[in-house]
Scaffold this active site. Structure first.
Site, mmCIF file in Angstrom:
data_model
loop_
_atom_site.group_PDB
_atom_site.id
_atom_site.type_symbol
_atom_site.label_atom_id
_atom_site.label_comp_id
_atom_site.label_asym_id
_atom_site.label_seq_id
_atom_site.Cartn_x
_atom_site.Cartn_y
_atom_site.Cartn_z
ATOM 1 C CG HIS A 170 -1.902 -0.937 1.507
ATOM 2 N ND1 HIS A 170 -2.881 -1.232 0.905
ATOM 3 C CD2 HIS A 170 -1.597 -1.953 2.400
ATOM 4 C CE1 HIS A 170 -3.665 -2.362 1.132
ATOM 5 N NE2 HIS A 170 -2.995 -3.001 2.236
HETATM 6 C C1 BDR Z 1 -2.785 1.244 5.346
HETATM 7 O O1 BDR Z 1 -3.132 0.682 6.644
HETATM 8 C C2 BDR Z 1 -1.723 0.414 7.231
HETATM 9 O O2 BDR Z 1 -1.988 -0.639 8.135
HETATM 10 C C3 BDR Z 1 -0.896 0.444 6.272
HETATM 11 O O3 BDR Z 1 0.351 0.822 6.577
HETATM 12 C C4 BDR Z 1 -1.513 1.439 5.048
HETATM 13 O O4 BDR Z 1 -0.930 2.622 5.334
HETATM 14 C C5 BDR Z 1 -3.445 0.345 4.437
HETATM 15 O O5 BDR Z 1 -4.977 0.313 4.786
#
Ligand code: BDR
Ligand code: CA
Length: 310
Positions: free
Chosen positions: A241
């Site tokens: 992500h």
């Molecule tokens: C986001 O949520 C966090 O757990 C990850 O680091 C990312 O920024 C994804 O939904």
């Protein structure tokens, strides 16, 4: 070309750690500072993890400013199930950081940095938006002098990952996300719609034969998250992500964007943190964000592999 000055806002976290690695391995970027915030782990742990990653990268003495310990209006939520209780899949204890944070809080640091480079600085936020919302509350005109704001958050046309319709960063602090999207900033949103398409698979990781010292560390921090992905019936892998948010800054051609009118639900029992896009054909609501809707996943994964893993 002169490297682009950026600040990152992180809740380091496995994929935030990978995003930091990508940023520091990218000569197109000039990282001027890092803000931390509670999210995947409490801000104290997120800060320690961030400092440890900078050590590991042999990064120059970049200022790291610790930020908000809790969301604006509700109790925090962490993500130990995904990132491990230390945020780095159990590896954090092996890397006690040697550096320290700067003595100024994240909001003060950010406002100061924008003031010194008006219209030049880009913010990449890969965490709940608490710090940025507080900065807007303190001094919105200065925040509007950001050159660009890239936000990893939201789930627009796909299901959420924390709640049925809400993505983690928005769901942890919906009020902050609503303030940021309502502030008239030049936002590019990198939502789950695209981030879930960039998966670092076990096969790709195993395929890289590297002697560089980052590689074993990456192996260690992603081990737990790899298993999780497999348990959803997918091939073992880690969703990148936050690295994708950095990737979009590096190479805008990696994504296709659509301007959208976006709001964030703050009241729903089931829907708090939902990114609500007004997709009506005759909507009169003006767009407030460019939303990434398609990604050249393989191309991004190649870039990530080349810069971080080899
Ligand atoms: C986001 O949520 C966090 O757990 C990850 O680091 C990312 O920024 C994804 O939904
Ligand atoms: Ca994150």
């Amino acid at each position: 070309m002169k490297p682009r000055p950026v600040i990152l806002d992180v809740d380091t976290g496995v994929d935030d750690a990978l995003a930091l690695m990508l940023a520091f391995r990218s000569p197109e970027l000039d990282v001027r500072g890092i803000l931390t915030v509670s999210g995947n782990v409490h801000v104290s742990q997120a800060t320690a993890n961030t400092l440890a990653i900078l050590d590991l990268l042999d990064a120059p003495p970049i200022p790291v400013a610790a930020g908000a310990a809790a969301p604006l209006a509700r109790p925090g939520i962490t993500a130990g199930d995904v990132h491990g209780s230390d945020g780095l899949g159990g590896a954090a204890g092996c890397f006690p950081p040697s550096r320290r944070t700067v003595a100024v809080d994240a909001v003060g640091f950010l406002l100061d940095a924008i003031g010194r480079q008006p219209e030049e600085l880009t913010l990449i936020a890969t965490a709940p938006l608490t710090n940025l919302a507080l900065a807007i509350e303190r001094d919105a005109p200065t925040v509007r002098k950001l050159r660009a704001l890239f936000v990893m958050g939201g789930a627009v046309r796909v299901p959420g990952n924390l709640g049925p319709v809400s993505e983690f960063n928005f769901a942890v602090d919906p009020e902050a996300a609503a303030i940021v999207l309502g502030a008239g900033l030049p936002v590019t949103l990198i939502p789950l719609d695209v981030t879930e398409r960039v998966v670092l698979t076990r096969a790709r990781l195993d395929g890289v034969k590297s002697v560089r010292r980052l590689h074993p560390f990456v192996e260690e921090i992603v081990a737990g998250a790899m298993g999780l992905h497999r348990s959803c019936g997918e091939p073992a892998g880690v969703v990148l992500h936050d690295p994708l948010a950095v990737g979009v800054v590096l190479d805008p051609s990696l994504v296709r964007r659509e301007p959208m009118a976006l709001a964030v639900e703050t009241r729903g029992v089931l829907t708090a943190g939902m990114a609500v896009a007004d997709l009506r054909r005759r909507s009169r609501t003006a767009p407030n964000a460019d939303v990434c809707v398609e990604v050249a996943a393989e191309r991004f994964l190649d870039l990530f592999t080349e810069r971080v893993l080899r």
